[in-house]
Write a protein that holds these residues in place. Structure first.
Motif, mmCIF file in Angstrom:
data_model
loop_
_atom_site.group_PDB
_atom_site.id
_atom_site.type_symbol
_atom_site.label_atom_id
_atom_site.label_comp_id
_atom_site.label_asym_id
_atom_site.label_seq_id
_atom_site.Cartn_x
_atom_site.Cartn_y
_atom_site.Cartn_z
ATOM 1 N N CYS A 431 0.679 -1.223 0.172
ATOM 2 C CA CYS A 431 -0.002 0.119 -0.116
ATOM 3 C C CYS A 431 0.750 1.296 -0.021
ATOM 4 O O CYS A 431 0.726 2.210 -0.709
ATOM 5 N N VAL A 433 4.151 1.631 -1.004
ATOM 6 C CA VAL A 433 4.576 1.761 -2.335
ATOM 7 C C VAL A 433 3.908 2.162 -3.541
ATOM 8 O O VAL A 433 4.137 3.277 -4.206
ATOM 9 N N GLY A 434 2.380 1.556 -3.376
ATOM 10 C CA GLY A 434 1.531 2.099 -4.310
ATOM 11 C C GLY A 434 1.229 3.501 -4.166
ATOM 12 O O GLY A 434 0.939 4.385 -5.126
ATOM 13 N N ILE A 436 2.931 5.670 -2.960
ATOM 14 C CA ILE A 436 3.815 6.761 -3.281
ATOM 15 C C ILE A 436 3.983 6.950 -4.762
ATOM 16 O O ILE A 436 4.259 8.014 -5.442
ATOM 17 N N PHE A 437 3.827 5.987 -5.427
ATOM 18 C CA PHE A 437 3.849 5.900 -6.919
ATOM 19 C C PHE A 437 2.569 6.689 -7.428
ATOM 20 O O PHE A 437 2.821 7.710 -8.375
ATOM 21 N N LEU A 438 1.547 6.868 -6.993
ATOM 22 C CA LEU A 438 0.305 7.376 -7.104
ATOM 23 C C LEU A 438 0.417 8.790 -7.108
ATOM 24 O O LEU A 438 0.476 9.758 -7.527
ATOM 25 N N ILE A 440 3.454 10.239 -6.925
ATOM 26 C CA ILE A 440 4.326 10.856 -7.930
ATOM 27 C C ILE A 440 3.587 11.077 -9.085
ATOM 28 O O ILE A 440 3.605 12.531 -9.980
ATOM 29 N N ILE A 441 2.619 10.229 -9.712
ATOM 30 C CA ILE A 441 1.989 10.415 -11.103
ATOM 31 C C ILE A 441 1.044 11.875 -10.670
ATOM 32 O O ILE A 441 1.036 12.703 -11.681
ATOM 33 N N CYS A 443 1.434 14.465 -8.814
ATOM 34 C CA CYS A 443 2.416 15.591 -8.792
ATOM 35 C C CYS A 443 2.954 15.983 -10.367
ATOM 36 O O CYS A 443 2.648 17.186 -10.553
#
Length: 558
Positions: A431, A433-434, A436-438, A440-441, A443
């Motif tokens: 959760c 990692v997901g 953080i990835f979301l 970044i996208i 931003c």
């Protein structure tokens, strides 16, 4: 084979009752004894070497004895049908005589006396023997002695403790009255005590001694009599000592310890009370031993015993404290040796039992769901990594042959908890990692969206940099003048010229530091004069010349 031969045992005659010097009418018993204590003997008796008929027992009883019984007695022993076993004792002399003659003699005074004079008569035995009890009579009438007195304890104890109460009573055997009493202690008269009883309230150490009472009829000094002494002891309660009779003063939980309370004088009959850290311990109050088994950590402390005689609170005494330390068992720590990353993939799980102390020689006992599994020397234990193993509870304990014999039990270990934590951590990690990835996208999309909006809404400003100043052929001011035309009159033109020649360097100086923050850009603003545009003015011929001058000025300041 030559057998050893020996003489028959020689018997001996002894007096077992009566006296060797007897008086007619008394009773005497003689006994024939065998030195080696052997039995099966036949006895016979003789007096003055003459056999006494009818006497074949071990004892010879003579009652009542007569003058004719005076003589020397012997006994003879023999085994049945063995005449060679006959043995005869030495003679025992038995004297039978009449009591000695008595003589009364005048030892002081006169046989003819006057009233008030003193006369002393003495009674003597003809043989000078002693130990006799004398009684006197006058004209065949007995002359009584003063009554014998007795001191009796009627209340309290003859061994008293300070503070107790004791009552002594002087009694007269014949129960007669009208006697005057006096008391003494250690032959010293006790003043003020003239009653039949002597009461000592709150007795003290100084009251210790021998007490006697004395009686006398009024005005009859010859009636005076004194009792035998009565010993009264006064002492402090005995000192108490608590001793360790079994176990250790530094014990481990589960062991047995016995403490014993002893009185310094060895006296008995005491009631014992025990306490720990000044708190009473319930238990048997009739024994002087305190057994603590199995001992626990809560039994750690200072122990004292208290003694008291029943219904005698003044007899109470307390011992000094005895320190008993209960040392905690070594800690057993159960850990999982298999790494968390491998717990889902390996076939076996490795558990490790560590004893947290500096002692050696431990063996390790393992339990599964409370059931004994195995005792081994190694401190690691492997179990199959199955669903059943994951759900089971494991614990361990250390054992050795020296104190301490045991460690504490480890905490319960359940692999299922580790697996569950592993799954939860993996889920949380996924959760995070997901997320953080979301983030970044998001931003990136937000930045792109804001940049597009800024380009569409950005207003033209009078900014330029050193780089732009080299590329541009027309300055913003020139563009401004081209779009809006020359100033409406000469006055306004002059003001503009002054503004460009004087104000621009000042603005550049003030914004020198600010230009660092704007990536080398310098900004300024030119405002029109608020004068009415309808006023007529002359065109400024110098406007074309002024603009290049301003451009050069800006380049230098930038």
């Amino acid at each position: 084979m030559v057998k050893e031969t020996k003489d028959p045992p020689k018997p001996e005659v002894i007096l077992t009752s009566g006296w060797s010097k007897t008086f007619p009418g008394e009773k005497v018993i003689l006994t024939c004894t065998i030195p080696d204590g052997s039995t099966g003997w036949i006895y016979s008796w003789s007096k003055d070497s003459q056999s006494i008929p009818g006497e074949s027992g071990k004892t010879l009883t003579i009652s009542p004895i007569k003058q004719s019984d005076h003589g020397t007695y012997t006994c003879q022993t023999e085994l049945t049908n063995r005449p060679r076993s006959i043995a005869t004792s030495a003679g025992y002399s038995l004297t039978v005589s009449d009591p000695p003659k008595l003589n009364v003699n005048l030892t002081s005074g006169w046989n003819k006396v006057f009233p008030g004079e003193e006369v002393i008569l003495t009674c003597k035995t003809s043989d000078g023997s002693t130990g006799w009890i004398y009684s006197w009579s006058r004209n065949s009438q007995s002359i009584p002695d003063p009554p014998k007195l007795n001191v009796n304890l009627t209340s309290g104890w003859n061994k008293a403790f300070p503070g107790e109460k004791v009552i002594l009573t002087c009694t007269i055997p014949d129960g007669s009255t009208d006697w005057t009493y006096s008391w003494s202690r250690n032959s010293q008269s006790i003043p003020g005590e003239s009653g039949k009883t002597l009461t000592i309230s709150s007795i003290k150490q100084s009251d210790h001694g021998t007490y006697a009472c004395q009686t006398e009829l009024t005005n009859r000094p010859s009636s005076r009599a004194t009792s035998a002494g009565y010993s009264l002891r006064v002492s402090d309660p005995p000192k108490l000592n608590v001793n360790l009779t079994s176990g250790w003063n530094q014990a481990f939980p589960g062991e047995e310890v016995n403490l014993t309370c002893k009185t310094s004088d060895g006296s008995t009959g005491w009631i014992y009370l025990w306490s720990r850290n000044s708190q009473s311990i319930s238990g048997d109050a009739n024994v002087n031993t305190l057994t603590i088994s199995p001992i626990k950590q809560s039994d750690n402390g200072t122990y004292t015993c208290q003694t008291e005689l029943k219904n005698r609170p003044r007899s109470r005494a307390t011992s000094a404290g005895y320190s008993l330390t209960v040392v905690a068992l070594p800690l057993a720590l159960l850990t999982l040796e298999t790494s968390l990353s491998d717990i889902m993939s390996v076939e076996v799980l490795t558990l490790k039992c560590e004893i947290k102390d500096d002692k050696h020689g431990w063996n390790y006992t393992w339990y599964k769901d409370g059931v004994f599994q195995v005792t081994i020397q190694e401190n690691t234990y492997t179990v199959m990594a199955t669903e059943d193993s994951f759900k089971s509870e494991y614990k361990c304990i250390g054992k050795r042959t020296e104190r301490p014999l045991y460690s504490s039990f480890s905490d319960t270990f359940k692999a299922n908890n580790i697996v569950l934590k592993r799954k939860v951590l993996l889920a949380i990690s996924g959760c995070v990692v997901g997320g953080i990835f979301l983030l970044i996208i998001g931003c990136i999309l937000l930045r792109c969206t804001r940049k597009t909006d800024k380009q569409e809404t950005m207003k033209e400003d009078l900014f330029f940099s050193m780089k732009d100043s080299k590329i541009q052929t027309t300055s913003p001011l020139q563009e401004y003048l081209t779009e809006n035309g020359p100033p409406p009159n000469k006055k306004e033109c002059d003001e503009s010229t002054v503004l460009l020649n004087v104000a621009v360097p000042v603005v550049a100086e003030e914004n020198k530091e600010e230009s660092k923050e704007t990536a080398g850009f310098t900004s300024f603003k030119v405002e029109k004069s608020p004068q009415d545009k309808d006023e007529s003015s002359k065109e400024c011929d110098e406007s074309t010349e002024t603009v290049p001058a301003v451009k050069d000025e800006i380049k230098v300041e930038a």
